[in-house]
Design a protein around this motif. Structure first.
Motif, mmCIF file in Angstrom:
data_model
loop_
_atom_site.group_PDB
_atom_site.id
_atom_site.type_symbol
_atom_site.label_atom_id
_atom_site.label_comp_id
_atom_site.label_asym_id
_atom_site.label_seq_id
_atom_site.Cartn_x
_atom_site.Cartn_y
_atom_site.Cartn_z
ATOM 1 N N PRO A 11 0.803 -1.224 0.000
ATOM 2 C CA PRO A 11 0.000 0.000 0.000
ATOM 3 C C PRO A 11 0.837 1.276 0.000
ATOM 4 N N SER A 12 2.092 1.199 0.411
ATOM 5 C CA SER A 12 2.917 2.401 0.434
ATOM 6 C C SER A 12 3.698 2.592 -0.860
ATOM 7 N N ALA A 28 0.495 11.897 -2.560
ATOM 8 C CA ALA A 28 1.575 11.770 -1.589
ATOM 9 C C ALA A 28 1.048 10.876 -0.501
ATOM 10 N N GLY A 29 1.666 9.766 -0.305
ATOM 11 C CA GLY A 29 1.099 8.912 0.700
ATOM 12 C C GLY A 29 2.082 7.868 1.165
ATOM 13 N N PRO A 30 1.810 7.249 2.241
ATOM 14 C CA PRO A 30 0.694 7.607 3.094
ATOM 15 C C PRO A 30 0.929 8.930 3.817
ATOM 16 N N SER A 31 -0.129 9.676 3.980
ATOM 17 C CA SER A 31 -0.061 10.980 4.629
ATOM 18 C C SER A 31 -0.389 10.816 6.103
ATOM 19 N N SER A 35 -6.166 9.819 11.392
ATOM 20 C CA SER A 35 -6.788 8.536 11.137
ATOM 21 C C SER A 35 -6.617 7.675 12.381
ATOM 22 N N THR A 36 -7.579 6.806 12.629
ATOM 23 C CA THR A 36 -7.476 5.963 13.819
ATOM 24 C C THR A 36 -6.917 4.586 13.498
ATOM 25 N N THR A 37 -6.886 4.185 12.241
ATOM 26 C CA THR A 37 -6.386 2.854 11.927
ATOM 27 C C THR A 37 -5.157 2.927 11.031
ATOM 28 N N ALA A 38 -5.321 3.240 9.787
ATOM 29 C CA ALA A 38 -4.209 3.296 8.846
ATOM 30 C C ALA A 38 -4.176 4.671 8.204
ATOM 31 N N PRO A 39 -3.010 5.129 7.825
ATOM 32 C CA PRO A 39 -2.940 6.453 7.212
ATOM 33 C C PRO A 39 -3.622 6.468 5.846
ATOM 34 N N ALA A 68 -7.786 -0.868 -4.467
ATOM 35 C CA ALA A 68 -7.194 -2.111 -4.961
ATOM 36 C C ALA A 68 -5.822 -2.361 -4.339
ATOM 37 N N LEU A 69 -5.140 -1.284 -3.941
ATOM 38 C CA LEU A 69 -3.833 -1.412 -3.289
ATOM 39 C C LEU A 69 -3.945 -1.589 -1.780
ATOM 40 N N GLY A 70 -5.166 -1.551 -1.257
ATOM 41 C CA GLY A 70 -5.369 -1.797 0.166
ATOM 42 C C GLY A 70 -5.642 -0.573 1.020
ATOM 43 N N TYR A 71 -5.713 0.601 0.426
ATOM 44 C CA TYR A 71 -6.017 1.797 1.214
ATOM 45 C C TYR A 71 -7.488 1.791 1.607
ATOM 46 N N ARG A 72 -7.779 2.358 2.777
ATOM 47 C CA ARG A 72 -9.161 2.435 3.241
ATOM 48 C C ARG A 72 -9.675 3.862 3.263
ATOM 49 N N ARG A 73 -8.782 4.838 3.137
ATOM 50 C CA ARG A 73 -9.175 6.251 3.103
ATOM 51 C C ARG A 73 -8.339 6.982 2.071
#
Length: 150
Positions: A11-12, A28-31, A35-39, A68-73
């Motif tokens: 994901p990075s 630009a990420g992860p920023s 967030s409470t779980t993942a950036p 698709a890469l696993g990001y949630r936000r």
């Protein structure tokens, strides 16, 4: 130390730009946006050739690729005076208002003002896909008006 190739499934890992694609969102990420779980992944800029609805399509495609890469936000900002029409067209929503930034200049790190300091901003978040059971991490920052200014 042996160098290993970058794992593009991570994901990075930064997205790669297809050679035949003219418009492309820059992220630009992860920023480190709240967030409470993942950036989240932050879209920092989009560019198009001026085709109708191109930016809305870019925001939608960027969010699908990020999921698709696993990001949630996925988040982005607009400055005061920008309508956010492309973001609304892609289903994004305003989740917070950010005060004007005082600037990046400090005595130990001088920076020139480029005209984007001292401008209020709105924080937008990509839509959750409730049909797929997608639950986005909640924003813990103080919320402003849930609707963009008219």
């Amino acid at each position: 130390m042996t160098r290993r190739p970058l794992d593009r499934s991570s994901p990075s890992a930064p997205p790669t730009r297809p050679a035949s694609c003219a418009p492309w969102p820059s992220s630009a990420g992860p920023s480190l946006v709240t967030s409470t779980t993942a950036p989240p992944l932050e879209v920092t800029r989009t560019a198009s050739d001026g085709a109708p609805n191109a930016n809305s399509l870019l925001y939608g495609a960027a969010w699908r690729a990020a999921k698709a890469l696993g990001y949630r936000r996925m988040v982005t900002y607009t400055q005061d005076g920008e309508s956010g029409a492309s973001l609304r067209g892609a289903g994004w929503r305003v989740i917070a208002s950010r005060p004007p930034r005082a600037g990046w200049h400090t005595a130990s790190r001088p920076r020139a003002d480029h005209g984007n300091n001292h401008v209020p901003r709105l924080l937008w978040q990509a839509p959750a896909d409730h049909r797929a059971g997608d639950q986005q991490a909640p924003c813990t920052a103080p919320l402003a008006s849930p609707n963009p200014p008219e």
